[in-house]
Design a protein around this motif. Sequence first.
Motif, mmCIF file in Angstrom:
data_model
loop_
_atom_site.group_PDB
_atom_site.id
_atom_site.type_symbol
_atom_site.label_atom_id
_atom_site.label_comp_id
_atom_site.label_asym_id
_atom_site.label_seq_id
_atom_site.Cartn_x
_atom_site.Cartn_y
_atom_site.Cartn_z
ATOM 1 N N GLY A 87 0.803 -1.209 0.000
ATOM 2 C CA GLY A 87 0.000 0.000 0.000
ATOM 3 C C GLY A 87 0.837 1.259 0.000
ATOM 4 O O GLY A 87 2.039 1.227 0.236
ATOM 5 N N LEU A 88 0.174 2.356 -0.312
ATOM 6 C CA LEU A 88 0.827 3.655 -0.387
ATOM 7 C C LEU A 88 0.360 4.558 0.746
ATOM 8 O O LEU A 88 -0.831 4.616 1.043
ATOM 9 N N PRO A 89 1.284 5.292 1.372
ATOM 10 C CA PRO A 89 0.854 6.238 2.399
ATOM 11 C C PRO A 89 0.209 7.464 1.749
ATOM 12 O O PRO A 89 0.647 7.917 0.704
ATOM 13 N N MET A 90 -0.864 7.940 2.379
ATOM 14 C CA MET A 90 -1.552 9.141 1.919
ATOM 15 C C MET A 90 -1.647 10.122 3.080
ATOM 16 O O MET A 90 -2.111 9.773 4.159
ATOM 17 N N GLY A 121 -2.371 0.898 10.478
ATOM 18 C CA GLY A 121 -2.331 1.476 9.139
ATOM 19 C C GLY A 121 -2.252 2.991 9.102
ATOM 20 O O GLY A 121 -2.489 3.604 8.067
ATOM 21 N N ALA A 122 -1.927 3.602 10.218
ATOM 22 C CA ALA A 122 -1.747 5.053 10.269
ATOM 23 C C ALA A 122 -0.404 5.363 10.928
ATOM 24 O O ALA A 122 0.034 4.637 11.819
ATOM 25 N N ALA A 123 0.230 6.423 10.461
ATOM 26 C CA ALA A 123 1.518 6.829 11.035
ATOM 27 C C ALA A 123 1.460 8.295 11.429
ATOM 28 O O ALA A 123 0.795 9.104 10.777
ATOM 29 N N PHE A 124 2.172 8.619 12.498
ATOM 30 C CA PHE A 124 2.255 9.978 13.010
ATOM 31 C C PHE A 124 3.720 10.385 13.044
ATOM 32 O O PHE A 124 4.554 9.650 13.578
ATOM 33 N N ALA A 125 4.012 11.547 12.471
ATOM 34 C CA ALA A 125 5.388 12.040 12.434
ATOM 35 C C ALA A 125 5.417 13.496 12.907
ATOM 36 O O ALA A 125 4.389 14.195 12.891
ATOM 37 N N SER A 126 6.580 13.938 13.311
ATOM 38 C CA SER A 126 6.786 15.326 13.699
ATOM 39 C C SER A 126 8.193 15.713 13.271
ATOM 40 O O SER A 126 8.963 14.880 12.807
ATOM 41 N N GLY A 127 8.529 16.987 13.434
ATOM 42 C CA GLY A 127 9.883 17.390 13.098
ATOM 43 C C GLY A 127 9.994 18.866 12.765
ATOM 44 O O GLY A 127 9.138 19.673 13.127
ATOM 45 N N SER A 128 11.049 19.191 12.026
ATOM 46 C CA SER A 128 11.339 20.582 11.706
ATOM 47 C C SER A 128 12.053 20.667 10.368
ATOM 48 O O SER A 128 12.589 19.675 9.866
ATOM 49 N N SER A 129 12.060 21.880 9.802
ATOM 50 C CA SER A 129 12.757 22.143 8.552
ATOM 51 C C SER A 129 13.701 23.318 8.767
ATOM 52 O O SER A 129 13.363 24.284 9.470
ATOM 53 N N TRP A 130 14.857 23.236 8.138
ATOM 54 C CA TRP A 130 15.927 24.200 8.348
ATOM 55 C C TRP A 130 16.520 24.648 7.022
ATOM 56 O O TRP A 130 16.569 23.882 6.057
ATOM 57 N N ALA A 144 -0.565 10.134 8.304
ATOM 58 C CA ALA A 144 -0.816 9.504 7.014
ATOM 59 C C ALA A 144 -1.463 8.149 7.262
ATOM 60 O O ALA A 144 -1.279 7.552 8.319
ATOM 61 N N VAL A 145 -2.227 7.702 6.281
ATOM 62 C CA VAL A 145 -2.817 6.366 6.327
ATOM 63 C C VAL A 145 -2.338 5.608 5.102
ATOM 64 O O VAL A 145 -1.947 6.205 4.104
ATOM 65 N N VAL A 146 -2.367 4.297 5.171
ATOM 66 C CA VAL A 146 -1.959 3.489 4.028
ATOM 67 C C VAL A 146 -3.209 2.993 3.306
ATOM 68 O O VAL A 146 -4.201 2.648 3.943
ATOM 69 N N ARG A 147 -3.138 3.058 1.975
ATOM 70 C CA ARG A 147 -4.233 2.581 1.134
ATOM 71 C C ARG A 147 -3.651 1.666 0.061
ATOM 72 O O ARG A 147 -2.525 1.883 -0.394
ATOM 73 N N PRO A 148 -4.404 0.678 -0.391
ATOM 74 C CA PRO A 148 -3.900 -0.196 -1.465
ATOM 75 C C PRO A 148 -3.585 0.622 -2.717
ATOM 76 O O PRO A 148 -4.352 1.522 -3.086
ATOM 77 N N ALA A 149 -2.491 0.304 -3.369
ATOM 78 C CA ALA A 149 -2.078 1.052 -4.564
ATOM 79 C C ALA A 149 -3.132 1.013 -5.653
ATOM 80 O O ALA A 149 -3.361 2.006 -6.338
ATOM 81 N N ASP A 150 -3.814 -0.122 -5.810
ATOM 82 C CA ASP A 150 -4.808 -0.232 -6.878
ATOM 83 C C ASP A 150 -6.088 0.566 -6.574
ATOM 84 O O ASP A 150 -6.924 0.766 -7.445
ATOM 85 N N ALA A 151 -6.235 1.051 -5.348
ATOM 86 C CA ALA A 151 -7.398 1.861 -4.994
ATOM 87 C C ALA A 151 -7.172 3.347 -5.301
ATOM 88 O O ALA A 151 -8.094 4.147 -5.209
ATOM 89 N N ILE A 152 -5.951 3.685 -5.693
ATOM 90 C CA ILE A 152 -5.609 5.086 -5.958
ATOM 91 C C ILE A 152 -5.454 5.248 -7.459
ATOM 92 O O ILE A 152 -4.591 4.638 -8.086
#
Length: 157
Positions: A87-90, A121-130, A144-152
Amino acid sequence: MRLEHGELRALLPHRYPMLLLDRVESVEPGTTLEAVKAVTGCEPCYRGIAEGQPTDRYAYPASLLIESFGQGAAVLWLLSRQPGTAGLPMFTAARDCVLLRPVYPGDVIRHRVRLEQVVHGAAFASGSSWVGTDQVAEFGSMMAVVRPADAIAGARE
């Protein structure tokens, strides 16, 4: 681990003009990632700006900065998943995102991403940009959540 642009293309479904990472400098799967995005004056977002405009007209769009960070988070999650996970993260949500200063052509953005949690099937991230020693953005939580590639539509696995 370091990933060059071609390896990012193999991981992410994004293509020009929406592949917004140039390289991954380092990654610890399941934990952290540092990725790079070089902003150039040839980006599609600058097309159509009339000659002689003030410098602030060339500020990199906030939506693209957020998307670029999100792509770094997606790469970290993809490299952290168990073998055989499909699957692909969205991108689904962002909270507590603070843009601290504009980014301009010639700047090299360095995203520092932390994978906080992966649940059902869900991911949580944090961080910063410089940019150099200047922090330009803080990301309290991105999901983000993951969905099957063929569903997108139009996606490839």
